[in-house]
Write an enzyme that holds these catalytic residues in place. Sequence first.
Site, PDB file in Angstrom:
ATOM      1  N   LYS A   5       7.243  17.284  20.751  1.00  0.00           N
ATOM      2  CA  LYS A   5       6.559  15.729  20.371  1.00  0.00           C
ATOM      3  C   LYS A   5       6.892  14.651  20.051  1.00  0.00           C
ATOM      4  CE  LYS A   5       3.925  19.782  18.717  1.00  0.00           C
ATOM      5  NZ  LYS A   5       4.092  21.518  19.387  1.00  0.00           N
TER       6      LYS A   5
HETATM    7  C1  PLP Z   1       3.719  21.945  20.369  1.00  0.00           C
HETATM    8  C2  PLP Z   1       4.798  22.539  20.718  1.00  0.00           C
HETATM    9  C3  PLP Z   1       4.334  23.613  22.196  1.00  0.00           C
HETATM   10  C4  PLP Z   1       3.057  23.257  23.199  1.00  0.00           C
HETATM   11  O1  PLP Z   1       2.659  21.574  23.520  1.00  0.00           O
HETATM   12  P1  PLP Z   1       0.914  21.566  23.347  1.00  0.00           P
HETATM   13  O2  PLP Z   1       0.714  20.505  23.350  1.00  0.00           O
HETATM   14  O3  PLP Z   1      -0.008  23.135  22.807  1.00  0.00           O
HETATM   15  O4  PLP Z   1       0.254  21.255  25.042  1.00  0.00           O
HETATM   16  C5  PLP Z   1       5.292  23.841  22.864  1.00  0.00           C
HETATM   17  N1  PLP Z   1       6.262  24.283  22.921  1.00  0.00           N
HETATM   18  C6  PLP Z   1       6.902  23.230  21.327  1.00  0.00           C
HETATM   19  C7  PLP Z   1       9.244  23.633  21.088  1.00  0.00           C
HETATM   20  C8  PLP Z   1       5.732  22.987  20.694  1.00  0.00           C
HETATM   21  O5  PLP Z   1       6.833  22.511  19.863  1.00  0.00           O
END
Ligand code: PLP
Length: 466
Positions: free
Chosen positions: A111
């Site tokens: 993120k």
């Molecule tokens: C947020 C997150 C995801 C999922 O991401 P999406 O936006 O739902 O595709 C997968 N792995 C981790 C470690 C995350 O923090």
Amino acid sequence: MNYVSTRGRVSPVGFAEAVMMGLATDGGLLVPAVIPQVGRDTLRDWSRLSFQDLALEVMSPYVGGEIPREDLRGLIARAYAGFSHPEVTPVVEAGGLKVLELFHGPTAAFKDVALQLLGNLFEYLLQRDGGHLNILGATSGDTGSAAIAAVRGKERIQILILHPKGRVSPIQERQMTTVLDPNVHNIAIRGTFDDGQRIVKDLFNDLAFKAEYQLGAVNSINWVRILAQTIYYFYAWGRVSGGDPDRRLSFSVPTGNFGDCFACYLAKRMGLPADRIIVATNRNAILTEFVHTGNYEASEVYQTLSPAMDIQVASNFERYLYFLHGGDAAIVRDLVEQMQASGRLTVKGSRLNQVRADFDATAVSDADTLAQMRTTFAGSGYILCPHTATGVWAARVRGNAVCLATAHPAKFNEAVQAAIGQDAPAPESLRGLMDKPTRCTELDATTQAVREHIRATLGAVGAGPA
Ligand SMILES: *Cc1c(COP(=O)(O)O)cnc(C)c1O
């Protein structure tokens, strides 16, 4: 570039307005009115660029002249200066696997790639156009820390993040509460994550309060988050293909909110030589079911070893529905109404065939997640985080898929211990967290307690009403 709503009831807005709007005011999601196209020669050129130079090229048509090129270059440089790897999102080989590592940012999860850019864009646009932004959000762990890291110390921005006291992992809690910048306000509520979400929703629904305190969300639906995530697909393709436009690659994408999957789909629509896009879910398999059957139906949320994917209703899914139906907002409105009325929507016939052409999907159990972590470690010594492991498991029948690594394994040492009997070595950003000083306010899990706290906090820092 103009942006329109998936529900068709917002007059087109430009890039800067789309960034600040987040969710479209008709309840839909903003999407670009046209998808910029990338030709074969451009792909070849792009394959030789650094991540930052590539980001500038990918973003430019979407920004559409609203930010001077040199300013945009500076924003991108600042956003990725805090990444610990010189390539930002490198592709590494691990026992025959190609892994796209997305966890070299300040909070060790993918993120950061989008939120670091969004934080710098917010600051730039607020400085240029005036105004203040007070971000309010509830987190179950990863998003809160990434959002705080994205806006700490930024002018004209305050951030308030609610987390459920004692219910996030100790590392996740410290990633938030050890940030001592005066514009960061952590609130531990005596309740659950659902309580936190309910309180935030109540406060956003109080339109007078929301306007008075200029509250904004850390939206997982902000267009910039998608845009930033398309960059690394082009980057990975360039590294792996060597720039040959005839070399098509598959990608395996662990997902909950469909954000990363939609970013890959968008990159493909732009011209990325992508073959299959593999949707990897955990036991919360609503998206996998949809790809297989055309039925999209929420059930209860199960807790799994990959908690960031413990999501039922995927916030970015509506963007795909829009493009699947050729940009027909009336059909999207119908489908959303179906979903609201019956908790389910259905796509059939040629549209369903298109879904199956666009995506593969696999739901991965916790047992298979652990088995994959064990197998990969035994074969190569490489440690997968549990989210990443779902994608690797889902991809194992397709030899050439690039697997997205969404978090550093040291963030999820309980699962790592369960799989391989030892901890993953912590990256620099996670070291010493337990010894640092913290700042956090504890409150009852009531809307009233949080409302009063916001009044007191924002009034004191001068970001509330004059
Ligand atoms: C947020 C997150 C995801 C999922 O991401 P999406 O936006 O739902 O595709 C997968 N792995 C981790 C470690 C995350 O923090």
